[in-house]
Design an enzyme around this catalytic site. Structure first.
Site, PDB file in Angstrom:
ATOM      1  N   SER A 333      -1.273   9.766   0.796  1.00 35.67           N
ATOM      2  CA  SER A 333      -1.407   8.581  -0.055  1.00 35.67           C
ATOM      3  C   SER A 333      -0.602   8.803  -1.334  1.00 35.67           C
ATOM      4  O   SER A 333       0.605   9.008  -1.263  1.00 35.67           O
ATOM      5  CB  SER A 333      -2.888   8.304  -0.356  1.00 35.67           C
ATOM      6  OG  SER A 333      -3.044   7.096  -1.060  1.00 35.67           O
ATOM      7  N   HIS A 360      -0.394   5.490   2.907  1.00 32.75           N
ATOM      8  CA  HIS A 360      -0.978   4.274   2.325  1.00 32.75           C
ATOM      9  C   HIS A 360       0.101   3.516   1.554  1.00 32.75           C
ATOM     10  O   HIS A 360       0.557   3.959   0.500  1.00 32.75           O
ATOM     11  CB  HIS A 360      -2.131   4.640   1.387  1.00 32.75           C
ATOM     12  CG  HIS A 360      -3.286   5.270   2.094  1.00 32.75           C
ATOM     13  ND1 HIS A 360      -4.216   6.055   1.445  1.00 32.75           N
ATOM     14  CD2 HIS A 360      -3.672   5.247   3.393  1.00 32.75           C
ATOM     15  CE1 HIS A 360      -5.126   6.475   2.307  1.00 32.75           C
ATOM     16  NE2 HIS A 360      -4.815   6.006   3.497  1.00 32.75           N
ATOM     17  N   ASP A 457      -9.773   9.515   2.798  1.00 36.42           N
ATOM     18  CA  ASP A 457      -9.326   8.997   4.089  1.00 36.42           C
ATOM     19  C   ASP A 457      -8.731  10.117   4.943  1.00 36.42           C
ATOM     20  O   ASP A 457      -7.861  10.859   4.486  1.00 36.42           O
ATOM     21  CB  ASP A 457      -8.291   7.888   3.871  1.00 36.42           C
ATOM     22  CG  ASP A 457      -7.951   7.145   5.154  1.00 36.42           C
ATOM     23  OD1 ASP A 457      -8.812   7.106   6.052  1.00 36.42           O
ATOM     24  OD2 ASP A 457      -6.834   6.607   5.249  1.00 36.42           O
TER      25      ASP A 457
END
Length: 514
Positions: A333, A360, A457
């Site tokens: 991310s 992401h 995540d």
């Protein structure tokens, strides 16, 4: 608590006002100045010494991409880029992230008040995350310096005793000469450097404990993390540094990479990674989005499909076959584009497994990311498309706005499945969704990697896969992470076998897979 000082940079006076109004809603931040272009921004950073900068990508005279390395060289600090969705703006945003920008958001659409609220939320979240990353780095640095000082203090009495013995031994032999005895001096302890803006703040107990158990370049055997050979502690005293360098030379060893200050995380704040920077031509800014926004403000997203022309990417050098028994899955991310660049540049084109990546990122930006990485890596790098058959020597970037899964196909092949499902862990694509699809693929040798990023995540499903027998699990360590969130979550779940700095993950992965 003193508010963090922010400089807002945009060529539009109206946009500068919008961004300023969004930021001052949070009392943690204070606007200390604005700038209309990159050249003015460089001057204002030197003059005002802000803690954080928000900067437009596309500006006249000097754009954000050109100003970024100059700012980082003069005054390293987090820079959040404001990007448009036009092709040139997206390309430059990806290059800015490579060059050291902390992250990016899209410019808000003035026509939609709800859209402005979404951008405001995303911007303030990133600003808080950026300043937390700075605080964590300073706390870690202070803890390391205190440890070095303590170790030096323990050595000092022994060195003094040795010095006294040498003095007494030489006293008799030098009694008939005019030369005084030579007594070796013990190095002074290291001195901790206090953070510029957080001086006087106490370090939370949890942060101290985390710092103590921080591991650099560890590897795990039989499910347990093992520490590498102890690294020599750094001292701010030149004499100590010289002694340790001499000792390393005598032993035929060189300082470990993990003890170097030239880590990828430092580069994110010091802007020394300028590879691939290209001076762009003047452009016009268009709106984009870095977070999920209402449908009214979101351009329609069409599921990528495999066009006939897609076979053209097979011209890149390497070995590309749909017959394989190994697969690598990567999640990242905040800080991911720079981490992916470091990873994919070090993996050879004949890598015997496909690499599937969830970064992401909003729609369209993932395509620009794939195109950029394809120019830098020996591997073939593409944005994944619906129904695409996986091949070795290829990296697949999950498209923004879709959940990606790997599913079995005809003839023992594996294909990409893309669906516009709900966000998971606040993300679409989600690393957990991609990892989860690997649970049933037991005939494959699966290798999992979690890189820099805020949140958790990917950690939950890495744990499930680990418990199901997947033992090849990697995570980027705190030293090189821009944000040590996703890897930390996996480490806390005790499902990481190889905890390594970014620059060491690719060589170890190649070794394990090959």
């Amino acid at each position: 608590m003193c508010a963090y000082r922010v400089l807002v940079v945009d060529d539009s006076a109206f946009m500068r006002k919008i961004i300023t109004d969004l930021i001052v809603r949070d009392e943690s931040f204070n606007i200390v100045g604005t700038a209309a272009n990159g050249k003015e921004a460089v001057e204002k950073v030197k003059e005002l010494q802000p803690d954080l900068v928000t900067m437009d990508v596309e500006m006249p005279e000097m754009n954000g991409l050109e100003a970024l390395p100059l700012i980082m060289a003069a005054h390293p600090l987090p820079v959040i880029m404001l990007s448009g969705i036009n092709e040139q703006g997206m390309k430059e945003t990806i290059m800015a992230l490579e060059a050291g920008a902390f992250d990016f958001i899209r410019k808000p659409s003035i026509a939609h008040a709800q859209d402005i609220e979404q951008v405001s939320k995303a911007l303030l979240e990133q600003m808080h995350t950026a300043m937390q990353a700075v605080r964590s780095r300073l706390e870690r640095k202070e803890a390391n310096e205190r440890k070095a000082a303590l170790e030096q203090a323990k050595k000092t009495p022994q060195e003094k005793t040795t010095g006294q013995a040498v003095t007494e031994k030489r006293a008799g032999s030098q009694a008939s000469t005019d030369k005084p005895p030579v007594v070796p001096l013990a190095p002074s302890p290291a001195v901790s450097t206090q953070p510029k803006r957080d001086a006087g703040k106490s370090v939370p107990a949890a942060a101290k404990q985390e710092t103590k158990r921080q591991q650099s370049g560890t590897s795990v055997t039989a499910g347990r993390i093992e520490q590498p050979a102890a690294q020599p502690s750094k001292s701010v005293q030149a004499s100590t540094v010289q002694k340790k360098e001499d000792l390393s030379k005598r032993m035929g060893r060189t300082p470990e990479k993990l003890n170097s200050s030239n880590t990828a995380a430092d580069k994110s704040l010091h802007g020394k990674d300028k590879a691939g920077l290209v001076k762009p031509e003047p452009r016009k800014t268009v709106s984009s989005s870095a977070t999920p926004i209402p449908a009214a403000a979101t351009p329609p997203v069409t599921a990528p499909t495999v066009p006939a022309a897609s076979k053209g990417f097979s011209l890149k050098k390497g070995v590309h076959t749909s017959s394989f028994r190994k697969l690598v899955a990567v999640g990242c991310s905040t800080g991911g584009p720079r981490a992916l660049k470091t990873l994919l540049e070090r993996i050879p084109g004949d890598f015997p497994a496909p690499i599937v990546i969830v970064q992401h990122m909003p729609p369209n930006f993932t395509r620009s990311l794939a195109q950029r990485l394809n120019t830098l890596s020996p591997l073939r790098v593409v944005e994944a498309e619906q129904g695409m058959t996986l091949e070795t020597g290829t990296a697949y970037i999950a498209p923004g706005g879709y959940q990606l899964r790997i599913v079995p196909g005809a003839g023992g092949k594996y294909t990409v499945s893309l669906k516009m499902e709900e966000a998971r862990n606040g993300h679409r694509p989600s690393v957990d969704t991609m990892f989860e699809s690997l649970l049933s693929l037991t005939s494959l040798e699966r290798h999992l990697v979690l890189l820099t990023g805020m949140g958790s995540d990917g950690a939950k499903m890495m744990k499930k896969l680990y418990d199901a027998g997947v033992q090849s699990t990697f995570a980027e360590n705190e030293e090189t992470c821009v944000v040590y969130g996703m890897p930390r979550s996996a480490v806390e779940l005790k499902c990481v076998r190889h905890l390594l700095p970014m620059q060491e993950i690719a060589p170890k992965l190649v070794q394990v897979v090959k």
